[in-house]
Write a protein that holds these residues in place. Sequence first.
Motif, mmCIF file in Angstrom:
data_model
loop_
_atom_site.group_PDB
_atom_site.id
_atom_site.type_symbol
_atom_site.label_atom_id
_atom_site.label_comp_id
_atom_site.label_asym_id
_atom_site.label_seq_id
_atom_site.Cartn_x
_atom_site.Cartn_y
_atom_site.Cartn_z
ATOM 1 N N ASN A 101 0.823 -1.331 -0.046
ATOM 2 C CA ASN A 101 0.052 -0.068 0.050
ATOM 3 C C ASN A 101 0.840 1.240 -0.142
ATOM 4 O O ASN A 101 0.569 2.126 -0.726
ATOM 5 C CB ASN A 101 -1.016 0.067 1.216
ATOM 6 N N ILE A 102 1.996 1.172 0.742
ATOM 7 C CA ILE A 102 2.811 2.461 0.910
ATOM 8 C C ILE A 102 3.466 2.496 -0.552
ATOM 9 O O ILE A 102 3.618 3.559 -1.038
ATOM 10 C CB ILE A 102 3.896 2.157 1.970
ATOM 11 N N ARG A 103 3.884 1.513 -1.101
ATOM 12 C CA ARG A 103 4.416 1.488 -2.549
ATOM 13 C C ARG A 103 3.672 2.018 -3.455
ATOM 14 O O ARG A 103 4.016 2.958 -4.464
ATOM 15 C CB ARG A 103 5.028 0.294 -2.834
ATOM 16 N N GLN A 104 2.281 1.484 -3.466
ATOM 17 C CA GLN A 104 1.369 2.339 -4.343
ATOM 18 C C GLN A 104 1.212 3.808 -4.061
ATOM 19 O O GLN A 104 1.037 4.466 -5.332
ATOM 20 C CB GLN A 104 0.201 1.187 -4.565
ATOM 21 N N ILE A 105 0.868 4.202 -2.982
ATOM 22 C CA ILE A 105 0.775 5.605 -2.653
ATOM 23 C C ILE A 105 1.895 6.388 -3.231
ATOM 24 O O ILE A 105 1.886 7.485 -3.586
ATOM 25 C CB ILE A 105 0.405 5.978 -1.231
ATOM 26 N N ASN A 106 3.089 5.821 -2.757
ATOM 27 C CA ASN A 106 4.380 6.602 -3.284
ATOM 28 C C ASN A 106 4.414 6.834 -4.571
ATOM 29 O O ASN A 106 4.907 7.796 -5.204
ATOM 30 C CB ASN A 106 5.602 6.127 -2.541
ATOM 31 N N SER A 107 4.085 5.704 -5.397
ATOM 32 C CA SER A 107 4.045 5.681 -6.487
ATOM 33 C C SER A 107 3.288 6.704 -7.535
ATOM 34 O O SER A 107 3.520 7.389 -8.376
ATOM 35 C CB SER A 107 3.882 4.146 -7.300
ATOM 36 N N ARG A 108 1.953 6.860 -6.908
ATOM 37 C CA ARG A 108 0.931 7.963 -7.392
ATOM 38 C C ARG A 108 1.533 9.400 -7.161
ATOM 39 O O ARG A 108 1.408 10.285 -7.764
ATOM 40 C CB ARG A 108 -0.278 7.409 -6.699
ATOM 41 N N LEU A 109 2.069 9.573 -5.985
ATOM 42 C CA LEU A 109 2.688 10.834 -5.569
ATOM 43 C C LEU A 109 3.773 11.272 -6.659
ATOM 44 O O LEU A 109 3.840 12.211 -7.166
ATOM 45 C CB LEU A 109 3.202 10.866 -4.126
ATOM 46 N N ARG A 110 4.743 10.111 -6.832
ATOM 47 C CA ARG A 110 5.951 10.406 -7.695
ATOM 48 C C ARG A 110 5.176 11.058 -9.065
ATOM 49 O O ARG A 110 5.883 11.749 -9.874
ATOM 50 C CB ARG A 110 6.609 9.219 -7.719
ATOM 51 N N ARG A 111 4.255 10.047 -9.747
ATOM 52 C CA ARG A 111 3.800 10.285 -10.878
ATOM 53 C C ARG A 111 3.022 11.854 -11.027
ATOM 54 O O ARG A 111 3.404 12.289 -11.962
ATOM 55 C CB ARG A 111 2.714 9.373 -11.326
ATOM 56 N N ASN A 112 2.145 12.251 -9.908
ATOM 57 C CA ASN A 112 1.824 13.494 -9.733
ATOM 58 C C ASN A 112 2.926 14.548 -10.137
ATOM 59 O O ASN A 112 2.857 15.792 -10.405
ATOM 60 C CB ASN A 112 1.009 13.392 -8.844
ATOM 61 N N TYR A 113 4.024 14.087 -9.196
ATOM 62 C CA TYR A 113 4.952 15.194 -8.903
ATOM 63 C C TYR A 113 5.640 15.513 -10.258
ATOM 64 O O TYR A 113 5.782 16.459 -10.721
ATOM 65 C CB TYR A 113 5.989 15.092 -8.002
ATOM 66 N N LYS A 114 5.907 14.223 -10.835
ATOM 67 C CA LYS A 114 6.474 14.413 -12.292
ATOM 68 C C LYS A 114 6.026 15.198 -13.215
ATOM 69 O O LYS A 114 6.420 16.051 -13.812
ATOM 70 C CB LYS A 114 6.858 12.994 -12.807
ATOM 71 N N ILE A 115 4.515 14.941 -13.306
ATOM 72 C CA ILE A 115 3.720 15.634 -14.382
ATOM 73 C C ILE A 115 3.897 17.186 -14.087
ATOM 74 O O ILE A 115 3.763 17.949 -14.958
ATOM 75 C CB ILE A 115 2.281 15.294 -14.116
ATOM 76 N N LEU A 116 3.582 17.643 -12.782
ATOM 77 C CA LEU A 116 3.384 18.726 -12.359
ATOM 78 C C LEU A 116 4.723 19.553 -12.907
ATOM 79 O O LEU A 116 4.822 20.790 -13.261
ATOM 80 C CB LEU A 116 3.037 19.210 -10.789
ATOM 81 N N SER A 117 5.881 18.877 -12.441
ATOM 82 C CA SER A 117 7.197 19.400 -12.728
ATOM 83 C C SER A 117 7.590 19.359 -14.142
ATOM 84 O O SER A 117 8.126 20.838 -14.842
ATOM 85 C CB SER A 117 8.257 18.562 -12.287
ATOM 86 N N GLU A 118 6.773 18.610 -14.944
ATOM 87 C CA GLU A 118 7.090 18.843 -16.516
ATOM 88 C C GLU A 118 6.382 19.850 -17.030
ATOM 89 O O GLU A 118 6.718 20.815 -17.832
ATOM 90 C CB GLU A 118 6.714 17.476 -17.327
ATOM 91 N N LEU A 119 4.946 20.179 -16.638
ATOM 92 C CA LEU A 119 4.297 21.244 -17.043
ATOM 93 C C LEU A 119 4.609 22.555 -16.606
ATOM 94 O O LEU A 119 4.399 23.557 -17.109
ATOM 95 C CB LEU A 119 2.888 20.808 -16.644
ATOM 96 N N ASN A 120 5.152 22.574 -15.325
ATOM 97 C CA ASN A 120 5.386 24.042 -14.666
ATOM 98 C C ASN A 120 6.781 24.401 -14.949
ATOM 99 O O ASN A 120 7.695 24.094 -14.267
ATOM 100 C CB ASN A 120 5.314 23.780 -13.114
ATOM 101 N N THR A 121 6.907 25.095 -16.274
ATOM 102 C CA THR A 121 8.320 25.403 -16.562
ATOM 103 C C THR A 121 8.659 26.796 -15.937
ATOM 104 O O THR A 121 9.942 27.110 -15.987
ATOM 105 C CB THR A 121 8.416 25.562 -17.983
ATOM 106 N N GLY A 122 7.783 27.636 -15.383
ATOM 107 C CA GLY A 122 8.225 28.812 -14.761
ATOM 108 C C GLY A 122 7.601 28.535 -13.346
ATOM 109 O O GLY A 122 7.405 27.710 -12.873
ATOM 110 N N GLN A 123 7.562 30.089 -12.869
ATOM 111 C CA GLN A 123 6.874 30.159 -11.285
ATOM 112 C C GLN A 123 5.529 29.992 -11.430
ATOM 113 O O GLN A 123 4.730 29.662 -10.427
ATOM 114 C CB GLN A 123 7.427 31.524 -10.876
ATOM 115 N N LYS A 124 4.786 30.322 -12.447
ATOM 116 C CA LYS A 124 3.289 30.353 -12.608
ATOM 117 C C LYS A 124 2.828 29.809 -13.853
ATOM 118 O O LYS A 124 3.012 30.635 -14.884
ATOM 119 C CB LYS A 124 2.616 31.545 -12.182
ATOM 120 N N VAL A 125 2.020 28.751 -14.015
ATOM 121 C CA VAL A 125 1.511 28.363 -15.406
ATOM 122 C C VAL A 125 0.196 27.769 -15.163
ATOM 123 O O VAL A 125 -0.197 27.321 -14.224
ATOM 124 C CB VAL A 125 2.633 26.977 -16.067
ATOM 125 N N THR A 126 -0.632 27.995 -15.981
ATOM 126 C CA THR A 126 -1.887 27.321 -16.297
ATOM 127 C C THR A 126 -1.725 26.272 -17.174
ATOM 128 O O THR A 126 -1.210 26.161 -18.196
ATOM 129 C CB THR A 126 -2.803 28.492 -16.925
#
Length: 122
Positions: free
Chosen positions: A39-64
């Motif tokens: 369960n912990i691995r599955q939650i961490n995996s989803r958090l990592r995926r979400n973080y990666k998506i936000l990091s890729e899309l957020n190229t500046g300080q504020k992006v829509t």
Amino acid sequence: MKTCVRCGDAIVGRVDKKFCCDGCRSAYNNSINKQRDRNIRQINSRLRRNYKILSELNTGQKVTASKKKLISKGFDFDFFTQAMHSSHGITFYLYDQGYFPLSNGSYVLIRKEVPKRNKLQE
């Protein structure tokens, strides 16, 4: 004579021993913790995926970004590390990457400034 909790072999040694060897003790505890760790691995995996998506899309300080775009990349809105009330409603964070909804259905992606530690704080 006592027997090993895992394999059933005879136990030699201390009266309060439960296992015949370290291998049986380790295997028994691993099997007990297997579901919790999964369960912990599955939650961490989803958090990592979400973080990666936000990091890729957020190229500046504020992006829509549109909700559709976030979902198409696999973003799961149920997993975040922090929620904070702010002047524009609730801002959700995944560590230092954050997002908050706009009235048109899109999201503003932001990056939280992480304070630098000085030598006195260490």
